[in-house]
Enzyme design. Structure first.
Site, PDB file in Angstrom:
ATOM      1  N   ASP A  92       0.848  -1.166  -0.018  1.00 16.45           N
ATOM      2  CA  ASP A  92       0.112   0.107   0.111  1.00 16.45           C
ATOM      3  C   ASP A  92       0.743   1.237   0.067  1.00 16.45           C
ATOM      4  O   ASP A  92       2.212   1.327   0.148  1.00 16.45           O
ATOM      5  CB  ASP A  92      -0.933   0.056   1.273  1.00 16.45           C
ATOM      6  CG  ASP A  92      -2.146   0.794   0.801  1.00 16.45           C
ATOM      7  OD1 ASP A  92      -2.301   1.331  -0.004  1.00 16.45           O
ATOM      8  OD2 ASP A  92      -3.079   0.730   1.997  1.00 16.45           O
TER       9      ASP A  92
ATOM     10  N   TYR B 149       6.933 -10.040   6.688  1.00 15.81           N
ATOM     11  CA  TYR B 149       6.644  -8.771   6.908  1.00 15.81           C
ATOM     12  C   TYR B 149       7.444  -8.316   8.298  1.00 15.81           C
ATOM     13  O   TYR B 149       7.429  -9.085   9.347  1.00 15.81           O
ATOM     14  CB  TYR B 149       5.381  -8.272   7.074  1.00 15.81           C
ATOM     15  CG  TYR B 149       4.527  -8.291   5.837  1.00 15.81           C
ATOM     16  CD1 TYR B 149       4.655  -7.298   4.625  1.00 15.81           C
ATOM     17  CD2 TYR B 149       4.173  -9.413   5.154  1.00 15.81           C
ATOM     18  CE1 TYR B 149       3.930  -7.231   3.534  1.00 15.81           C
ATOM     19  CE2 TYR B 149       3.388  -9.654   3.957  1.00 15.81           C
ATOM     20  CZ  TYR B 149       3.211  -8.553   3.204  1.00 15.81           C
ATOM     21  OH  TYR B 149       2.705  -8.465   1.994  1.00 15.81           O
TER      22      TYR B 149
END
Length: 368
Positions: free
Chosen positions: A98, A170
């Site tokens: 994003d 992540y």
């Protein structure tokens, strides 16, 4: 032999003679149509698929996927490749990120047919991976310098950066402390002014890891077919604060602590060991007699989430819940309740994008 349209079938036939002259013996009819002829031509084309690892600072990007008007990772990368090879290319990313999300190593693939610029139409042998990396980085550095190709490898034409990915890791950085955030850390971490309860956050991680219905951690508009996911790892550790995170030292220390946590999973108090100098820096954050000109440090916590098919916004929702546990706004039983609610309205607000890093995409690659 009569010449026909390429889409029609052609026939080549030799007749056998009754004598022993040097005439060809009879050969069965050989038939091929236009589609087979086109396929043969395609096989002769030297199209090479390259697998690339890229890193970027997500602050100036409106996400990774290409858009018509906004600056994106794929858009900038395709522009650099076009300048390099002299023709448009299409780049496929392993993982979407994003706006504002960073990447230590996202992976893409691209197909390139090397055409001579001096003799248009002449197909040349594919570039070596090192040449691709240097050339594309040359054009990327003429932009903001916030995107770089860090590795390139030749792969087969059926290797897909997204569908061949086995798991994704992540990292999320939280900086805890009342001091204002350093300019070097701006848009690189989530600054939480409260002190965070690390053991409570680690206990909450144990509730969330595993195979669950993660509907409570599914953002509005999520296009995934199913909320059922396997979260292979969710951990939080304390590391030495560095303006270049995660540094190689940070990553090595974190890997070691993760292994220790796996070996001693019953110990909820496990924290990454800090060096003595780091402990001094931690004390200095609350000491009014800090040496003049020295930057005050924050406690730096790193959340690691590893899964095959977890999405970046799901990680941000997980971190939002962990932060609420760390500040005492939620308890571990509350985390269980949120998970079982299977409703995103039950979760805490999503963590900001600035602290999230796509750390690694794992593949089963053949030996080069």
């Amino acid at each position: 032999m009569t010449h026909q349209n390429p889409s029609t079938k052609h026939t080549v036939e030799f007749e056998e003679s009754s004598d022993n002259n040097n005439r060809p013996s009879k050969i069965s009819k050989i038939e091929y149509d236009g589609e087979e002829e086109e396929e043969m031509k395609n096989q002769e084309r030297k199209i090479q698929r390259y697998l690339m690892a890229i890193e970027y600072i997500g602050t100036r990007f409106f996400g990774s996927q290409k858009q018509l008007t906004d600056r994106t990772v794929v858009g900038v990368l395709e522009e650099a490749f076009c300048k390099f090879v002299g023709q448009p290319v299409s780049i496929i990313c392993s993982s979407r990120t994003d706006a504002g999300v960073h990447a230590l190593s996202n992976v893409c693939h691209v197909d390139i047919e090397r055409i001579s610029k001096r003799k248009p139409g002449q197909v040349l042998q594919p570039h070596e991976p090192a040449v691709v990396r240097r050339a594309v980085n040359h054009f990327l550095q003429k932009q903001h310098g916030d995107l770089m190709v860090i590795d390139v490898r030749c792969v087969s034409s059926d290797f897909h950066a997204r569908y061949k990915a086995q798991e994704r890791t992540y990292f999320y950085r939280l900086l805890s402390g009342p001091e204002p955030l350093s300019t070097l850390e701006k848009d690189r971490a989530w600054h939480v002014q409260e002190d965070l309860n690390l053991p409570a956050m680690q206990e909450a991680c144990r509730v969330l890891v595993g195979h669950h219905d993660f509907s409570s951690f599914r953002a509005t508009g999520c296009q995934a077919k199913s909320p059922i996911r396997s979260l292979d790892e969710l951990s939080v550790v304390e590391v030495i604060q560095s303006p270049y995170f995660p540094s190689l030292m940070d990553r090595e220390r974190q890997m070691k602590v993760t292994d220790d946590l796996h070996d001693c999973h019953s110990n909820s108090e496990a924290v990454i060991p800090l060096s003595s100098s780091a402990r001094i820096n931690e004390v200095q954050t609350t000491n009014e007699d800090v040496e003049f000109g020295k930057r005050r440090f924050h406690r730096c916590l790193v959340v690691t989430a590893r899964a095959r098919a977890f999405l970046y916004h799901q990680v941000r929702l997980l971190v939002g819940v962990l932060k609420a546990v760390g500040t005492g706004n939620l308890t571990v039983p509350d985390v269980e309740r949120i998970l079982n609610a299977k409703n995103v309205a039950a979760a805490s607000p999503m963590a900001p994008a600035c602290g999230l890093y796509l750390g690694k995409v794992k593949y089963d690659l053949p030996s080069s």
